[in-house]
Design a protein around this motif. Structure first.
Motif, PDB file in Angstrom:
ATOM      1  N   GLY A  11       0.858  -1.177   0.000  1.00  0.00           N
ATOM      2  CA  GLY A  11       0.000   0.000   0.000  1.00  0.00           C
ATOM      3  C   GLY A  11       0.899   1.233   0.000  1.00  0.00           C
ATOM      4  N   SER A  14       0.067   5.027  -0.752  1.00  0.00           N
ATOM      5  CA  SER A  14      -0.861   5.739   0.135  1.00  0.00           C
ATOM      6  C   SER A  14      -0.407   7.174   0.375  1.00  0.00           C
ATOM      7  N   GLN A  87      -0.726  -1.079   4.748  1.00  0.00           N
ATOM      8  CA  GLN A  87      -1.560   0.133   4.866  1.00  0.00           C
ATOM      9  C   GLN A  87      -2.393   0.287   3.596  1.00  0.00           C
ATOM     10  N   ARG A  89      -6.021  -0.279   1.096  1.00  0.00           N
ATOM     11  CA  ARG A  89      -7.486  -0.162   1.129  1.00  0.00           C
ATOM     12  C   ARG A  89      -8.037  -0.898  -0.083  1.00  0.00           C
ATOM     13  N   LEU A  93     -10.969   4.380  -2.211  1.00  0.00           N
ATOM     14  CA  LEU A  93     -11.930   5.216  -1.477  1.00  0.00           C
ATOM     15  C   LEU A  93     -13.359   5.077  -1.992  1.00  0.00           C
ATOM     16  N   ARG A  96     -14.841   2.672   0.263  1.00  0.00           N
ATOM     17  CA  ARG A  96     -15.131   3.288   1.559  1.00  0.00           C
ATOM     18  C   ARG A  96     -16.454   4.060   1.500  1.00  0.00           C
ATOM     19  N   GLU A 112     -16.008   3.248   8.786  1.00  0.00           N
ATOM     20  CA  GLU A 112     -15.139   2.234   8.189  1.00  0.00           C
ATOM     21  C   GLU A 112     -14.586   1.197   9.166  1.00  0.00           C
ATOM     22  N   THR A 113     -14.708   1.427  10.460  1.00  0.00           N
ATOM     23  CA  THR A 113     -14.209   0.405  11.397  1.00  0.00           C
ATOM     24  C   THR A 113     -15.297  -0.131  12.318  1.00  0.00           C
ATOM     25  N   LYS A 121     -15.729  -3.767   5.206  1.00  0.00           N
ATOM     26  CA  LYS A 121     -14.298  -3.558   4.952  1.00  0.00           C
ATOM     27  C   LYS A 121     -13.487  -4.772   5.410  1.00  0.00           C
ATOM     28  N   THR A 125     -11.025  -7.148   3.180  1.00  0.00           N
ATOM     29  CA  THR A 125      -9.600  -7.011   3.512  1.00  0.00           C
ATOM     30  C   THR A 125      -8.967  -8.304   4.017  1.00  0.00           C
ATOM     31  N   THR A 149      -3.668  -1.487   8.523  1.00  0.00           N
ATOM     32  CA  THR A 149      -4.857  -1.504   7.672  1.00  0.00           C
ATOM     33  C   THR A 149      -6.107  -1.700   8.532  1.00  0.00           C
ATOM     34  N   ASN A 150      -7.096  -0.860   8.318  1.00  0.00           N
ATOM     35  CA  ASN A 150      -8.364  -1.001   9.048  1.00  0.00           C
ATOM     36  C   ASN A 150      -9.283  -2.036   8.397  1.00  0.00           C
TER      37      ASN A 150
END
Length: 308
Positions: A11, A14, A87, A89, A93, A96, A112-113, A121, A125, A149-150
């Protein structure tokens, strides 16, 4: 002399990467990185080039012997790595925006979390992080995996539960953000502050606060009861906490607690933003576009203050 450290960042394109690079530059004496590999996918090629070239300029300006490599070939990057940071996604976005908009369209918090958005997500992921771990086991089995990463908790737990790679740490900037916020509140250097935390990532409580090893929790709680001081992390806009609530809790909250303790108010605010077409995803997308325009400037060789 021992060889330097090889770090692979998945990632790497980013907008946060300059902050990571700044961290490596500042801590070079403790963490002598010799190779930094920034990895991305085809859809992120342009961003990887832009941010990767900024990373090279930053390292050149710092005069450090760190080789920066940009690649879309994850396996080539991972070979012999000492640390792997993640990191990324999945879906970028635009995904997201769906994580936030789909729940809100049903009158449910979209974030998102947390809640359904966080689960969406996580479902996108986790298969990717498990694939990355397979490559790590094959190409750099002794490497530590540092996940940013979330949803960080879910992603890290998935690796611990469903792979035999136990050298993993899941990180979030909320706890360090709270420490820095307290230091600012007390007008002291961050190095003098320590907080005892309970919980994980986006669900942490500060049980005690120490200044030079002496508890100052009561003083901090008093300062926090003024509304302008109640939220430390800028990327969660809250309603503020009632002084009575903070005193009764007798602990430091984190901004994500707003989604649990003040669900109705947060939902009302997010629905208002949703109807105006300004969910967090749209805001971040605009910010990211502005950042990448800055990053393109070949005279820029530091992390721009706008990233803060």
């Amino acid at each position: 002399m021992s060889k330097g450290i090889k770090i692979v960042t998945i990632g790497g394109g980013s907008s946060y990467t300059p902050e990571l690079v700044e961290g490596f530059i500042k801590r070079y004496e403790e963490l002598p990185v010799s190779e930094l590999w920034l990895v991305d996918i085809e859809a992120g090629r342009e961003k990887l080039e832009i941010v990767g070239n900024l990373a090279k300029r930053m390292i050149e300006k710092a005069g450090l012997p760190i080789d920066v490599h940009l690649t879309l070939d994850r396996k080539a990057a991972l070979k012999g790595a000492d640390f792997v940071t993640t990191q990324f996604r999945v879906g970028l976005l635009d995904a997201r925006a769906k994580d936030e908009r789909i729940p809100l369209s049903h009158g449910v918090l979209g974030q998102e979390t947390n809640g359904p958005g966080g689960l969406f997500k996580g479902l996108r992921t986790i298969p990717v992080i498990l694939d990355i771990v397979k490559d790590i086991k094959e190409l750099c089995p002794d490497a530590w995996l540092v996940n940013f990463t979330n949803p960080a908790g879910m992603v890290t737990e998935a690796v611990l539960r469903y792979t035999d790679h136990k050298k993993i740490v899941g990180l979030c900037n909320v706890p360090i953000g709270i420490e820095m916020g307290v230091a600012k509140l007390l007008d002291v250097d961050h190095s003098r502050i320590r907080i005892d935390f309970a919980g994980l990532n986006h669900m942490v409580y500060g049980l005690d606060v120490y200044l030079d090893g002496v508890s100052v929790k009561d003083r901090v709680i008093e300062l926090l009861t003024s509304p302008e001081n109640s939220s430390f992390v800028k990327n969660v806009e809250g309603q503020g906490w009632e002084p009575e609530f903070i005193r009764a809790l007798n602990a430091l909250t984190c901004p994500y607690h707003l989604y649990y303790y003040k669900s109705d108010e947060m939902l009302e605010k997010e629905l208002k933003n949703f109807k105006a077409g300004t969910t967090r995803a749209e805001v971040v997308k605009k910010l990211e576009e502005e950042l990448f325009e800055l990053y393109k400037d070949t005279n820029l060789a530091i992390k721009p203050p706008q990233l803060e």
